[in-house]
Design a protein around this motif. Structure first.
Motif, PDB file in Angstrom:
ATOM      1  N   GLN A  58      36.688  50.515  48.739  1.00 33.87           N
ATOM      2  CA  GLN A  58      36.600  49.102  49.128  1.00 33.87           C
ATOM      3  C   GLN A  58      36.794  48.126  47.952  1.00 33.87           C
ATOM      4  OE1 GLN A  58      36.499  47.796  52.207  1.00 33.87           O
ATOM      5  NE2 GLN A  58      36.747  49.900  52.934  1.00 33.87           N
ATOM      6  N   PRO A  59      36.202  48.433  46.788  1.00 30.22           N
ATOM      7  CA  PRO A  59      36.405  47.488  45.677  1.00 30.22           C
ATOM      8  C   PRO A  59      37.897  47.272  45.356  1.00 30.22           C
ATOM      9  CG  PRO A  59      34.640  49.005  45.151  1.00 30.22           C
ATOM     10  CD  PRO A  59      35.255  49.493  46.423  1.00 30.22           C
ATOM     11  N   TYR A  60      38.682  48.335  45.482  1.00 31.08           N
ATOM     12  CA  TYR A  60      40.121  48.242  45.230  1.00 31.08           C
ATOM     13  C   TYR A  60      40.781  47.425  46.354  1.00 31.08           C
ATOM     14  CZ  TYR A  60      44.730  50.092  43.646  1.00 31.08           C
ATOM     15  OH  TYR A  60      45.995  50.238  43.162  1.00 31.08           O
ATOM     16  N   LEU A  61      40.419  47.763  47.581  1.00 23.74           N
ATOM     17  CA  LEU A  61      41.000  47.077  48.726  1.00 23.74           C
ATOM     18  C   LEU A  61      40.721  45.571  48.649  1.00 23.74           C
ATOM     19  CD1 LEU A  61      42.532  47.811  51.312  1.00 23.74           C
ATOM     20  CD2 LEU A  61      40.347  47.986  52.496  1.00 23.74           C
ATOM     21  N   LYS A  62      39.497  45.248  48.276  1.00 26.65           N
ATOM     22  CA  LYS A  62      39.132  43.825  48.179  1.00 26.65           C
ATOM     23  C   LYS A  62      40.020  43.117  47.172  1.00 26.65           C
ATOM     24  CE  LYS A  62      34.357  43.988  49.554  1.00 26.65           C
ATOM     25  NZ  LYS A  62      33.161  44.582  49.008  1.00 26.65           N
ATOM     26  N   LYS A  63      40.264  43.770  46.062  1.00 23.39           N
ATOM     27  CA  LYS A  63      41.093  43.149  45.023  1.00 23.39           C
ATOM     28  C   LYS A  63      42.516  42.918  45.547  1.00 23.39           C
ATOM     29  CE  LYS A  63      38.678  44.749  40.906  1.00 23.39           C
ATOM     30  NZ  LYS A  63      38.488  43.483  40.168  1.00 23.39           N
ATOM     31  N   ILE A  64      43.007  43.848  46.319  1.00 18.81           N
ATOM     32  CA  ILE A  64      44.356  43.679  46.878  1.00 18.81           C
ATOM     33  C   ILE A  64      44.351  42.520  47.875  1.00 18.81           C
ATOM     34  CG2 ILE A  64      46.132  44.747  48.338  1.00 18.81           C
ATOM     35  CD1 ILE A  64      45.413  47.435  47.065  1.00 18.81           C
ATOM     36  N   ARG A  65      43.317  42.519  48.731  1.00 18.29           N
ATOM     37  CA  ARG A  65      43.246  41.464  49.753  1.00 18.29           C
ATOM     38  C   ARG A  65      43.126  40.088  49.119  1.00 18.29           C
ATOM     39  NH1 ARG A  65      40.799  45.002  54.159  1.00 18.29           N
ATOM     40  NH2 ARG A  65      42.778  45.629  55.087  1.00 18.29           N
ATOM     41  N   LYS A  66      42.413  40.040  47.998  1.00 20.93           N
ATOM     42  CA  LYS A  66      42.245  38.744  47.327  1.00 20.93           C
ATOM     43  C   LYS A  66      43.422  38.425  46.415  1.00 20.93           C
ATOM     44  CE  LYS A  66      37.260  38.781  46.643  1.00 20.93           C
ATOM     45  NZ  LYS A  66      36.392  39.069  45.513  1.00 20.93           N
ATOM     46  N   ASP A  67      44.417  39.300  46.425  1.00 16.27           N
ATOM     47  CA  ASP A  67      45.599  39.112  45.580  1.00 16.27           C
ATOM     48  C   ASP A  67      45.306  39.201  44.081  1.00 16.27           C
ATOM     49  OD1 ASP A  67      47.913  39.125  46.818  1.00 16.27           O
ATOM     50  OD2 ASP A  67      48.111  36.948  47.090  1.00 16.27           O
ATOM     51  N   GLU A  68      44.238  39.851  43.745  1.00 18.46           N
ATOM     52  CA  GLU A  68      43.937  40.020  42.310  1.00 18.46           C
ATOM     53  C   GLU A  68      44.802  41.115  41.708  1.00 18.46           C
ATOM     54  OE1 GLU A  68      39.762  40.707  41.823  1.00 18.46           O
ATOM     55  OE2 GLU A  68      39.257  38.892  42.922  1.00 18.46           O
ATOM     56  N   VAL A  69      45.180  42.053  42.540  1.00 14.41           N
ATOM     57  CA  VAL A  69      46.150  43.072  42.111  1.00 14.41           C
ATOM     58  C   VAL A  69      47.159  43.274  43.233  1.00 14.41           C
ATOM     59  CG1 VAL A  69      44.766  44.476  40.519  1.00 14.41           C
ATOM     60  CG2 VAL A  69      44.638  44.924  42.955  1.00 14.41           C
ATOM     61  N   GLY A  70      48.328  43.733  42.834  1.00 13.32           N
ATOM     62  CA  GLY A  70      49.349  44.013  43.843  1.00 13.32           C
ATOM     63  C   GLY A  70      49.190  45.444  44.342  1.00 13.32           C
ATOM     64  N   THR A  71      50.242  45.964  44.974  1.00 14.00           N
ATOM     65  CA  THR A  71      50.147  47.320  45.521  1.00 14.00           C
ATOM     66  C   THR A  71      51.067  48.305  44.790  1.00 14.00           C
ATOM     67  OG1 THR A  71      51.758  46.663  47.166  1.00 14.00           O
ATOM     68  CG2 THR A  71      49.445  46.632  47.849  1.00 14.00           C
ATOM     69  N   LYS A  72      51.653  47.838  43.706  1.00 17.66           N
ATOM     70  CA  LYS A  72      52.564  48.717  42.967  1.00 17.66           C
ATOM     71  C   LYS A  72      51.826  49.975  42.462  1.00 17.66           C
ATOM     72  CE  LYS A  72      54.984  48.294  38.678  1.00 17.66           C
ATOM     73  NZ  LYS A  72      53.960  48.162  37.716  1.00 17.66           N
ATOM     74  N   GLU A  73      50.675  49.742  41.829  1.00 14.55           N
ATOM     75  CA  GLU A  73      49.911  50.881  41.293  1.00 14.55           C
ATOM     76  C   GLU A  73      49.428  51.769  42.433  1.00 14.55           C
ATOM     77  OE1 GLU A  73      49.102  47.737  40.621  1.00 14.55           O
ATOM     78  OE2 GLU A  73      49.182  47.420  38.453  1.00 14.55           O
ATOM     79  N   LEU A  74      49.015  51.123  43.514  1.00 12.78           N
ATOM     80  CA  LEU A  74      48.506  51.898  44.655  1.00 12.78           C
ATOM     81  C   LEU A  74      49.604  52.828  45.179  1.00 12.78           C
ATOM     82  CD1 LEU A  74      46.304  52.495  46.743  1.00 12.78           C
ATOM     83  CD2 LEU A  74      47.231  50.637  48.129  1.00 12.78           C
ATOM     84  N   ASP A  75      50.800  52.291  45.353  1.00 16.14           N
ATOM     85  CA  ASP A  75      51.894  53.124  45.867  1.00 16.14           C
ATOM     86  C   ASP A  75      52.179  54.291  44.929  1.00 16.14           C
ATOM     87  OD1 ASP A  75      52.112  51.671  48.129  1.00 16.14           O
ATOM     88  OD2 ASP A  75      53.913  50.560  47.556  1.00 16.14           O
ATOM     89  N   GLU A  76      52.072  54.037  43.653  1.00 15.38           N
ATOM     90  CA  GLU A  76      52.305  55.113  42.677  1.00 15.38           C
ATOM     91  C   GLU A  76      51.256  56.212  42.858  1.00 15.38           C
ATOM     92  OE1 GLU A  76      54.672  56.704  40.691  1.00 15.38           O
ATOM     93  OE2 GLU A  76      55.461  54.870  41.582  1.00 15.38           O
ATOM     94  N   LYS A  77      50.012  55.798  43.011  1.00 16.36           N
ATOM     95  CA  LYS A  77      48.925  56.779  43.200  1.00 16.36           C
ATOM     96  C   LYS A  77      49.153  57.551  44.499  1.00 16.36           C
ATOM     97  CE  LYS A  77      45.587  53.598  41.071  1.00 16.36           C
ATOM     98  NZ  LYS A  77      45.566  54.071  39.692  1.00 16.36           N
ATOM     99  N   VAL A  78      49.515  56.824  45.545  1.00 15.32           N
ATOM    100  CA  VAL A  78      49.713  57.482  46.839  1.00 15.32           C
ATOM    101  C   VAL A  78      50.867  58.484  46.746  1.00 15.32           C
ATOM    102  CG1 VAL A  78      50.337  57.109  49.263  1.00 15.32           C
ATOM    103  CG2 VAL A  78      48.712  55.584  48.139  1.00 15.32           C
ATOM    104  N   ARG A  79      51.915  58.083  46.055  1.00 16.84           N
ATOM    105  CA  ARG A  79      53.033  59.030  45.850  1.00 16.84           C
ATOM    106  C   ARG A  79      52.526  60.308  45.174  1.00 16.84           C
ATOM    107  NH1 ARG A  79      56.022  54.299  44.408  1.00 16.84           N
ATOM    108  NH2 ARG A  79      57.605  53.995  46.010  1.00 16.84           N
TER     109      ARG A  79
END
Ligand code: BGC
Length: 748
Positions: free
Chosen positions: A301-322
């Motif tokens: 959730q802490p990560y999701l919140k940051k994405i929702r608040k636009d504090e971070v994008g999803t580039k890193e997330l996609d890399e991790k998911v890959r």
């Protein structure tokens, strides 16, 4: 026209998407990864990068993508634990084959044994439905006090790098990921959760990283585990330099970085610094378990919140998911994954064979003049006395996360009794000392009652009395898996053997000269009695087949061929890491400095006899290396045999070294030939010599074989920190060949 093209592309894309490439086992993995990634929602992406239970992470149920099941590692498949706790679940179908500990594997000096090990444990993991094996461990043996040295492969980067590769390949051949741990510099247990390590880049690259690098570049490891400790002030599980710059940047790692259990502590760093899968946070089983605990993970959730608040994008997330999807397609959705097998006859044989080859005969003299050496035990021997707690104590339970629920564990005493019966010999057992009477780990119990209220004096007196009546005395002691012995979470408190074993050994040696000391441990120890005892065997912790393997060697059915993967110095003060007071070990205010720099193990022992300290500067720090006061009791690479070998005169032609090895005795045996490079006056600080290659060769009595070694530039290089590059040392050098670090010849 342009519109038409766009339309066709979109159509093609939707066909591809609806074709569910990710489900096609024959499609290239990268296509499967991209296809699955494109179908996932943000919530699904967040879900697959952290745990859902103690040892599993979810897949994507909606898409039919299964999750990942991890297991310790590295010596057998851990018992099933409860969903949210460390305690065993109490299943009755989850006992495993316990393989020898990794120090024993390293002591075989035989990469074929590592391959056999990897394949066998991989099959056990498969059968138990596991996708990720949390092992092998390759942290370098820096201090003999490290409680986890038994899980690692010794003090030398070349030996551990050579042995880790086939282990990883063997496991992954089965469709199970190896998770090489603990990356990096987890060289002690004391303060492991808070300690910050400072060391030179040269020591990092030349000593502490090569085994990890080999596991990644040659072994193609599919996952790696971040260590608990910090380096350069940042936790290893989200350490930018380690994970982004070195692991992915320099080594091209394409697998998944998994945190050690509870090793994550910062969401921003975890996002940016290369962590892919978070395990063990919040619900460490030691503190509180909460119903929504997994949502509270740093990468939930802490990560999701940051994405929702636009504090971070999803580039890193996609890399991790890959990276996580790639791990899933390589393992749980791997079309070539078989079914494996558990506790098979083949696995028992593998465990025994590895232990047979790893047991090291350190010393084997005759008890008196003109007599035969103590070992192997003569067939005519009628009365064998076995003394010591380790002869009966079950060792597969305990020691931390590598604790196992072994289907069986044949003790040294049982192995000796079984084998002695074939000779018609009688075996008597006396306890000798009381060490650790515990026999429980996370709900798995040995069922042994080891209580004995007698005093040390009474136990010694009984043993001495029995020794006087025996033809041969076998003392079986050493360390065990209790806290402050060979165990995770805390280091040893002393270099000497505990529980008054030293007194007992001396008393036994005085009572009966025909004796052998057999030590079960994953570490070196002081030997004040060494001159008093004619024979000494280093027998590790060997898992299910402990008793068989030990009896194989003691009775000569197997000719010992193990060699030490670490140096045994007389005292703790003779180890380089213990030269600098608390800052060198165990650290001061959570800081530990590797002030001995490159001079670990034999690289330090080799300075013995030098008149002056080595003084130099590296990475802006001053290094002063005082030579050790003593020689090793047993050098790195040392190991005896019941036969004799002759190493012929080695010759060099161009880059090829050629040497003949002959078995000059009357038994078949195996010898390990070790090649070291010794730079002459180099312009840079270099160790006296460094292991660069080795070969184990099997020889029948009288047989001779030629071995060939090829010299490569890689063997001559050092890490130039200023250039941040490996550089071939232009100075001249000698090639040394031998059978131990203190037994080499110069190749002319
Ligand atoms: C250990 C790891 C182990 C993990 C899961 C940690 O405490 O350091 O080696 O794999 O627990 O049991």
């Amino acid at each position: 026209m342009k519109r038409f093209l766009l339309f066709s592309l979109a159509l093609a894309a939707s066909i591809v998407l609806s074709a569910q490439v990710y489900l096609d086992p024959n499609a290239p993995i990268e296509q499967r990864v991209e296809d699955a990634l494109n179908r996932m929602t943000l919530n699904e992406k967040i879900a697959i990068i952290h745990a859902q239970s103690k040892f599993s992470s979810p897949g994507v149920a909606r898409l039919g993508i299964p999750g990942l099941w991890c297991t310790d590692g590295p010596h057998g498949i851990r018992a099933e634990v409860k969903w949210d706790e460390w305690d065993q679940a109490g299943w009755t179908n989850d006992s495993c084959m316990a393989f020898p500990t990794l120090t024993c594997l390293a002591a075989t000096w035989n990469p074929e044994m590592a391959l056999l090990y990897g394949r066998s444990i991989g099959e056990e993991a498969l059968y138990r439905g596991k996708n990720v094996l949390l092992g092998p461990g390759v942290n370098i043996y820096r201090t003999p006090l490290n409680g986890r040295n038994f899980e690692y492969m010794g003090e030398d980067p070349c030996l551990s790098a050579t042995m880790v590769v086939p282990y990883v390949q063997g496991v992954q051949e089965k469709g199970v990921a190896a998770c090489v741990k603990h990356f990096a510099l987890n060289n002690q247990e004391d303060g492991r959760h808070v300690m910050n390590v400072t060391l030179s880049d040269r020591a990092l690259y030349e000593i502490y990283l090569p085994a990890f690098e080999a596991a990644v570049k040659q072994g193609k490891a599919w996952s790696i585990m971040g260590a608990y400790n910090k380096i350069w002030g940042q936790y290893c599980c989200h350490n930018h330099r380690l994970l982004v710059d070195i692991l992915r940047g320099e080594w091209g790692f394409d697998g998944a970085v998994i945190s050690d259990w509870g090793g994550v502590s910062n969401t921003d760093e975890a996002i940016r610094n290369g962590l892919d899968l978070e395990f063990g946070s919040w619900t460490d089983g030691l503190t509180e378990g909460r119903s929504n605990s997994y949502d509270m993970y740093y990468m939930a959730q802490p990560y999701l919140k940051k994405i929702r608040k636009d504090e971070v994008g999803t580039k890193e997330l996609d890399e991790k998911v890959r990276n996580v999807l790639r791990l899933i397609f390589r393992t749980s959705m791997n079309p070539n994954r078989g079914f494996g097998s558990l506790c098979s006859e083949a696995h028992a044989q593998a465990a025994r064979q590895i232990a047979d080859e790893g047991i090291v005969l350190l010393k084997n003299d005759a008890p008196k003049k003109k007599a035969q050496p103590v070992l192997p035990i003569a067939e005519s021997t009628k009365k064998i006395l076995v003394v010591g707690e380790n002869a009966i104590k079950q060792m597969t339970v305990g020691g931390g996360s590598s604790s196992l629920k072994a289907q069986y564990e044949l003790s040294p005493l049982q192995g000796i009794q079984e084998r002695a019966a074939k000779n018609g010999a009688e075996v008597q057992y006396v306890r000798g000392y009381v060490g650790d009477i515990g026999g429980e780990y996370n709900g798995v119990t040995t069922g042994q009652d080891l209580r004995d209220e007698r005093s040390a004096a009474e136990l010694i007196a009984e043993a001495v009395q029995a020794a006087k009546q025996a033809d041969v005395v076998l003392f079986i002691g050493g360390l065990n898996k209790a806290d402050h012995q060979d165990a995770e979470g805390c280091d040893r408190l002393q270099y000497g053997l505990p529980y008054a074993q030293n007194e007992l050994i001396s008393a036994l040696a005085a009572a009966n000269r025909n004796m052998a000391v057999i030590i079960l441990s994953g570490n070196a120890y002081a030997m004040p009695w060494l001159r008093e005892v004619p024979a000494l065997v280093q027998a590790w912790f060997n898992g299910s087949e402990t008793g068989h393997a030990l009896a194989d060697v003691l009775f000569g059915d197997v000719n010992p061929s193990g060699h030490l993967p670490f140096t045994i110095m007389p005292a703790l003060e003779d180890f380089a890491s213990h030269q600098y007071g608390a800052i060198g070990y165990p650290g001061v205010n959570n800081e530990v400095e590797y002030k001995e720099d490159l001079f670990v193990g034999y690289r330090y022992a080799d300075l013995y006899g030098q008149k002056k300290p080595l003084r130099y500067t590296a990475d802006g720090r001053e290094y002063v290396i005082n030579p050790p006061a003593h020689k090793p009791l047993f050098a790195f690479g040392h190991g005896l045999s019941y036969t004799t070998f002759q190493l012929g005169k080695a010759t060099r032609s161009g880059n090829t070294i050629r040497v003949a090895v002959k078995n000059t005795g009357s038994r078949a045996g195996k010898q390990v030939v070790q090649l070291y490079i010794a730079p002459d006056k180099s312009g840079v600080i270099r160790p006296v010599k460094e292991l660069k290659a080795f070969q184990k060769v099997a020889l029948e009595p009288g047989e001779e074989k030629e071995l060939f070694f090829t010299l490569t530039d890689e063997m001559l290089r050092y890490f130039d920190a200023e250039k941040h590059a490996w550089v071939v040392d232009p100075s001249s050098y000698k090639v040394l060949l031998g059978t131990a670090a203190d037994n080499t010849q110069i190749v002319k």
